[in-house]
Design a protein around this motif. Structure first.
Motif, PDB file in Angstrom:
ATOM      1  N   LEU A   1       0.827  -1.208   0.000  1.00 26.75           N
ATOM      2  CA  LEU A   1       0.000   0.000   0.000  1.00 26.75           C
ATOM      3  C   LEU A   1       0.866   1.265   0.000  1.00 26.75           C
ATOM      4  O   LEU A   1       0.612   2.205  -0.757  1.00 26.75           O
ATOM      5  CB  LEU A   1      -0.936  -0.016   1.224  1.00 26.75           C
ATOM      6  N   ILE A   2       1.919   1.264   0.794  1.00 23.34           N
ATOM      7  CA  ILE A   2       2.791   2.451   0.862  1.00 23.34           C
ATOM      8  C   ILE A   2       3.439   2.705  -0.514  1.00 23.34           C
ATOM      9  O   ILE A   2       3.622   3.847  -0.930  1.00 23.34           O
ATOM     10  CB  ILE A   2       3.867   2.328   1.983  1.00 23.34           C
ATOM     11  N   SER A   3       3.722   1.616  -1.231  1.00 26.15           N
ATOM     12  CA  SER A   3       4.295   1.787  -2.578  1.00 26.15           C
ATOM     13  C   SER A   3       3.258   2.422  -3.495  1.00 26.15           C
ATOM     14  O   SER A   3       3.570   3.358  -4.239  1.00 26.15           O
ATOM     15  CB  SER A   3       4.708   0.429  -3.157  1.00 26.15           C
ATOM     16  N   GLU A   4       2.008   1.943  -3.404  1.00 22.83           N
ATOM     17  CA  GLU A   4       0.960   2.507  -4.270  1.00 22.83           C
ATOM     18  C   GLU A   4       0.742   3.987  -3.966  1.00 22.83           C
ATOM     19  O   GLU A   4       0.485   4.781  -4.880  1.00 22.83           O
ATOM     20  CB  GLU A   4      -0.342   1.724  -4.093  1.00 22.83           C
ATOM     21  N   ILE A   5       0.868   4.344  -2.694  1.00 25.99           N
ATOM     22  CA  ILE A   5       0.713   5.765  -2.329  1.00 25.99           C
ATOM     23  C   ILE A   5       1.839   6.578  -2.978  1.00 25.99           C
ATOM     24  O   ILE A   5       1.623   7.655  -3.525  1.00 25.99           O
ATOM     25  CB  ILE A   5       0.705   5.931  -0.791  1.00 25.99           C
ATOM     26  N   ARG A   6       3.035   6.022  -2.947  1.00 26.92           N
ATOM     27  CA  ARG A   6       4.165   6.711  -3.609  1.00 26.92           C
ATOM     28  C   ARG A   6       3.891   6.843  -5.109  1.00 26.92           C
ATOM     29  O   ARG A   6       4.029   7.916  -5.687  1.00 26.92           O
ATOM     30  CB  ARG A   6       5.456   5.924  -3.405  1.00 26.92           C
ATOM     31  N   TYR A   7       3.494   5.724  -5.743  1.00 27.08           N
ATOM     32  CA  TYR A   7       3.287   5.738  -7.192  1.00 27.08           C
ATOM     33  C   TYR A   7       2.254   6.795  -7.579  1.00 27.08           C
ATOM     34  O   TYR A   7       2.362   7.442  -8.624  1.00 27.08           O
ATOM     35  CB  TYR A   7       2.808   4.369  -7.715  1.00 27.08           C
ATOM     36  N   ALA A   8       1.239   6.982  -6.687  1.00 27.68           N
ATOM     37  CA  ALA A   8       0.154   7.919  -6.987  1.00 27.68           C
ATOM     38  C   ALA A   8       0.654   9.358  -7.106  1.00 27.68           C
ATOM     39  O   ALA A   8       0.006  10.192  -7.738  1.00 27.68           O
ATOM     40  CB  ALA A   8      -0.918   7.823  -5.905  1.00 27.68           C
ATOM     41  N   HIS A   9       1.806   9.642  -6.516  1.00 26.45           N
ATOM     42  CA  HIS A   9       2.335  11.017  -6.571  1.00 26.45           C
ATOM     43  C   HIS A   9       3.176  11.273  -7.811  1.00 26.45           C
ATOM     44  O   HIS A   9       3.688  12.368  -7.993  1.00 26.45           O
ATOM     45  CB  HIS A   9       3.202  11.289  -5.328  1.00 26.45           C
ATOM     46  N   ILE A  10       3.367  10.256  -8.635  1.00 33.27           N
ATOM     47  CA  ILE A  10       4.314  10.408  -9.746  1.00 33.27           C
ATOM     48  C   ILE A  10       3.574  10.491 -11.076  1.00 33.27           C
ATOM     49  O   ILE A  10       2.905   9.544 -11.498  1.00 33.27           O
ATOM     50  CB  ILE A  10       5.339   9.251  -9.720  1.00 33.27           C
ATOM     51  N   ALA A  11       3.683  11.622 -11.716  1.00 31.75           N
ATOM     52  CA  ALA A  11       3.014  11.864 -13.001  1.00 31.75           C
ATOM     53  C   ALA A  11       3.891  11.326 -14.138  1.00 31.75           C
ATOM     54  O   ALA A  11       5.079  11.066 -13.942  1.00 31.75           O
ATOM     55  CB  ALA A  11       2.792  13.365 -13.173  1.00 31.75           C
ATOM     56  N   PRO A  12       3.322  11.176 -15.343  1.00 35.79           N
ATOM     57  CA  PRO A  12       4.129  10.716 -16.475  1.00 35.79           C
ATOM     58  C   PRO A  12       5.387  11.578 -16.648  1.00 35.79           C
ATOM     59  O   PRO A  12       5.316  12.802 -16.568  1.00 35.79           O
ATOM     60  CB  PRO A  12       3.173  10.882 -17.660  1.00 35.79           C
ATOM     61  N   GLY A  13       6.501  10.917 -16.844  1.00 40.48           N
ATOM     62  CA  GLY A  13       7.765  11.631 -17.030  1.00 40.48           C
ATOM     63  C   GLY A  13       8.472  11.940 -15.721  1.00 40.48           C
ATOM     64  O   GLY A  13       9.655  12.260 -15.713  1.00 40.48           O
ATOM     65  N   GLN A  14       7.740  11.857 -14.597  1.00 42.57           N
ATOM     66  CA  GLN A  14       8.376  12.140 -13.311  1.00 42.57           C
ATOM     67  C   GLN A  14       9.003  10.874 -12.723  1.00 42.57           C
ATOM     68  O   GLN A  14       8.808   9.774 -13.247  1.00 42.57           O
ATOM     69  CB  GLN A  14       7.344  12.691 -12.320  1.00 42.57           C
ATOM     70  N   GLY A  15       9.702  11.064 -11.599  1.00 39.36           N
ATOM     71  CA  GLY A  15      10.342   9.933 -10.927  1.00 39.36           C
ATOM     72  C   GLY A  15      10.474  10.190  -9.449  1.00 39.36           C
ATOM     73  O   GLY A  15       9.795  11.063  -8.910  1.00 39.36           O
ATOM     74  N   ARG A  16      11.375   9.494  -8.816  1.00 43.02           N
ATOM     75  CA  ARG A  16      11.434   9.529  -7.346  1.00 43.02           C
ATOM     76  C   ARG A  16      11.744  10.915  -6.787  1.00 43.02           C
ATOM     77  O   ARG A  16      11.363  11.227  -5.666  1.00 43.02           O
ATOM     78  CB  ARG A  16      12.455   8.524  -6.850  1.00 43.02           C
ATOM     79  N   PHE A  17      12.419  11.768  -7.582  1.00 43.53           N
ATOM     80  CA  PHE A  17      12.746  13.111  -7.077  1.00 43.53           C
ATOM     81  C   PHE A  17      11.488  13.964  -6.921  1.00 43.53           C
ATOM     82  O   PHE A  17      11.512  15.010  -6.296  1.00 43.53           O
ATOM     83  CB  PHE A  17      13.735  13.809  -8.024  1.00 43.53           C
ATOM     84  N   ASP A  18      10.382  13.521  -7.518  1.00 40.63           N
ATOM     85  CA  ASP A  18       9.145  14.303  -7.447  1.00 40.63           C
ATOM     86  C   ASP A  18       8.258  13.881  -6.274  1.00 40.63           C
ATOM     87  O   ASP A  18       7.167  14.413  -6.103  1.00 40.63           O
ATOM     88  CB  ASP A  18       8.390  14.174  -8.777  1.00 40.63           C
ATOM     89  N   LEU A  19       8.714  12.909  -5.499  1.00 46.51           N
ATOM     90  CA  LEU A  19       7.934  12.493  -4.329  1.00 46.51           C
ATOM     91  C   LEU A  19       8.010  13.571  -3.247  1.00 46.51           C
ATOM     92  O   LEU A  19       9.065  14.165  -3.054  1.00 46.51           O
ATOM     93  CB  LEU A  19       8.523  11.204  -3.737  1.00 46.51           C
TER      94      LEU A  19
END
Ligand SMILES: C[S@@+](CC[C@H](N)C(=O)[O-])C[C@H]1O[C@@H](n2cnc3c(N)ncnc32)[C@H](O)[C@@H]1O
Length: 365
Positions: free
Chosen positions: A236-254
């Motif tokens: 679930l915590i991973s899905e919450i992280r994934y939800a914050h990432i738009a196309p073209g973005q990555g971990r720096f956008d969390l």
């Protein structure tokens, strides 16, 4: 032709699709991958040698040897162990080319292979006093996206020939097309508009119950492309992280609070980690860990701010399509084994383009 280190047969698929070749032998040490190869190209198990290449002694005479040894041996040059047998596998390739009396060979590997000592040794083998002295070599650096694969994947292709040079493979697609070239194929085209529509919403995590017999062993399979449209149980915590990432973005956008503690100290590098793909572009290079977003830009492109989101990695079916496989290809093995086969494969459309130029040389000599 003969396919060495055949994997699931991506390269064979491209060469057979070109239409001038037939397979009379293949070597693959991984049993599940060999079973996949057999399910597609050798249903009676007549010609696949599912064992170590060093034990492949009954080499048939062929016109062409194709193959790409595993790249791990070439990757971490700094910490390379000279005893690592994978570094020696190109020598086996050279041996089989000689013993088969082939007129041409095609050696595929990762982009950085061209910068390794093994590459120099391969070229030396094909120079005046080398084991392949009667071969001339040409080296091509090709991007699979330029040949109709929905993926940016750069590979080194060495073509060896005893019968004269080949022309460079004909590019059919481009990022910015001019003349007859078409635009790079996008994920939207292959996931939503292809022969098999791969719906963004997926619940299934298991492959269907089914098995094949391969050389006295039971192997899961043979699965169709649609069977591989299965997802992972992401935390679930991973899905919450994934939800914050738009196309073209990555971990720096969390947001700061969702950063992994171990990442906070690393503010540079690995920008693709936890990246989301884009609908209207090809994929980045698919690797064997494509089902783990923590390993690269492998999040499904479906994302809208406040709207529908798909917070998962690519499915196996999506990864196979990104690698240029269509629904003719059958797959054998566990989920992990099939992921390895997909990530390791040469995209069939790229192989087909190389086959075209090799066939032209063989047929006119
Ligand atoms: C990069 S993959 C090849 C992919 C393949 N060309 C395709 O297009 O699908 C390399 C393969 O070499 C196989 N391999 C590794 N060591 C081997 C050995 N000693 N003998 C035979 N095959 C080996 C691996 O199991 C792996 O499937």
């Amino acid at each position: 032709m003969l396919d060495l280190f055949a994997g699931c047969g991506g390269m064979t698929r491209g060469f057979l699709d070109q239409g001038s070749f037939s397979s009379v032998g293949a070597v693959e040490i991984d049993r599940a991958a060999a079973a996949t190869y057999a399910a597609n190209f050798d249903p009676t198990g007549q010609h696949i040698h599912a064992n170590d290449i060093s034990e492949y002694t009954d080499v048939p005479r062929v016109d062409l040897v194709i193959g790409g040894p595993p790249c791990q041996g070439f990757s971490a040059l700094g910490k390379r162990d000279p005893a690592d047998v994978r570094n020696q596998l190109w020598r086996e390739f050279v041996r089989v080319v000689r013993e088969s009396d082939a007129r041409m060979f095609v050696f595929e590997n990762v982009d950085r292979f061209a910068k390794t000592p093994e590459f120099q040794l391969l070229l030396r083998a094909a120079s005046e006093d080398g084991e392949l002295a009667d071969f001339d070599t040409q080296v091509f650096r090709l991007n699979a996206a330029d040949f109709g694969t929905p993926q940016k994947r750069i590979r080194t292709i060495v073509v060896g020939s005893r019968i004269g040079p080949v022309e460079g493979p004909q590019q059919t697609h481009a990022k910015t097309p001019v003349g007859d070239l078409r635009r790079w194929i996008s994920l939207r085209e292959v996931f939503l508009e292809g022969a098999v529509v791969l719906q963004p919403r997926v619940r299934e995590t298991w492959l269907p119950e089914s098995a094949v017999q391969f050389q006295g062993h039971e192997i899961p399979g043979a699965f169709k492309l649609r069977d591989l449209h299965v997802t992972q149980n992401h935390a679930l915590i991973s899905e919450i992280r994934y939800a914050h990432i738009a196309p073209g973005q990555g971990r720096f956008d969390l947001p700061e609070k969702l950063q992994y503690p171990c990442w906070r100290r690393h503010t540079r590098g690995a920008g693709d980690v936890l990246g989301r793909l884009c609908w209207d572009e090809p994929s980045v290079t698919i690797r064997t860990a494509f089902f783990r977003p923590e390993k690269g830009r492998f999040l499904h492109p479906q994302w809208e701010n406040g709207g529908e989101q798909v917070n998962r990695a690519l499915t196996h079916a999506e990864a196979a399509v990104v690698q240029g496989f269509d629904d003719r290809h059958l797959w054998c093995g566990s989920k992990a084994e099939i992921a390895r086969q997909i990530g390791n494969a040469v995209p069939p459309p790229l192989a087909r383009a190389v086959a075209e130029t090799v066939a032209r040389r063989l047929l006119t000599s």
